[in-house]
Design a protein around this motif. Structure first.
Motif: not given
Ligand SMILES: [Zn+2]
Length: 170
Positions: A74, A76-77, A138, A143
């Motif tokens: 992912c 983002r995270c 995600h 997340c």
């Molecule tokens: Zn994520």
């Protein structure tokens, strides 16, 4: 022939299409070297099925179906993201002469060069690479560690640098 990777994946593509053959198999993810960089871990397999045939204009085609589960990262995270792989593609087989002569129509979106030694494993990997999302994430809000995301971290450190610059210029 025995042991790992013994699935015969090299086909004579035009002959394969002409005789309407089908080849099914599975490829272990660790064997797909180019794909590895996109994965959190390269465990498991992908299953594929390639079928030869002809389109409405009697031209040779291959239909390729791929299924599997990939673990992407992912953006983002940076956590693992389960990505169900579902590819279904029809590809026109063209000879080198045909592709050079530009004898392909606008709607012939996908084609590959016909080969007497086409490695289906390479083709499967190509199609998987093309199908991957550019920036996998995600779903919004799911997340695991919101707030420690890489993007937030980068933004925070950029602001931190600005603050330092400002202080120095005073
Ligand atoms: Zn994520």
């Amino acid at each position: 022939m025995s042991g790992q990777g013994s699935t015969q994946t090299v086909i004579d593509s035009l002959e394969f299409a002409r005789t309407g053959q089908t080849l099914r198999g599975s490829l272990p993810l660790p064997g797909l070297a180019r794909l590895k960089d996109s994965l959190v871990d390269a465990l498991g397999m992908v299953e594929f099925e390639v079928t030869g045939g002809h389109d409405a204009r009697r031209r040779p085609i291959l239909t390729l179906a791929i299924h599997g589960m990939l673990r992407l990262q992912c953006q983002r995270c940076l956590g693992a993201l389960e990505h169900p792989l579902r590819v279904l593609n029809t590809m026109l087989l063209v000879t080198a002469g045909e592709s050079a002569a530009g004898g392909l129509d606008e709607e012939d979106a996908e084609w590959i060069e016909a080969s007497g030694t086409l490695d289906v494993a390479t083709l499967v990997e190509d199609e998987i690479m093309l199908s991957l999302p550019y920036a996998p994430r995600h779903e919004e809000g799911s997340c695991r560690h919101v707030g420690t995301a890489a993007a937030d971290g980068a933004a925070a450190s950029a602001f931190g640098k600005l603050a330092v610059l400002k202080r120095n210029s005073n």
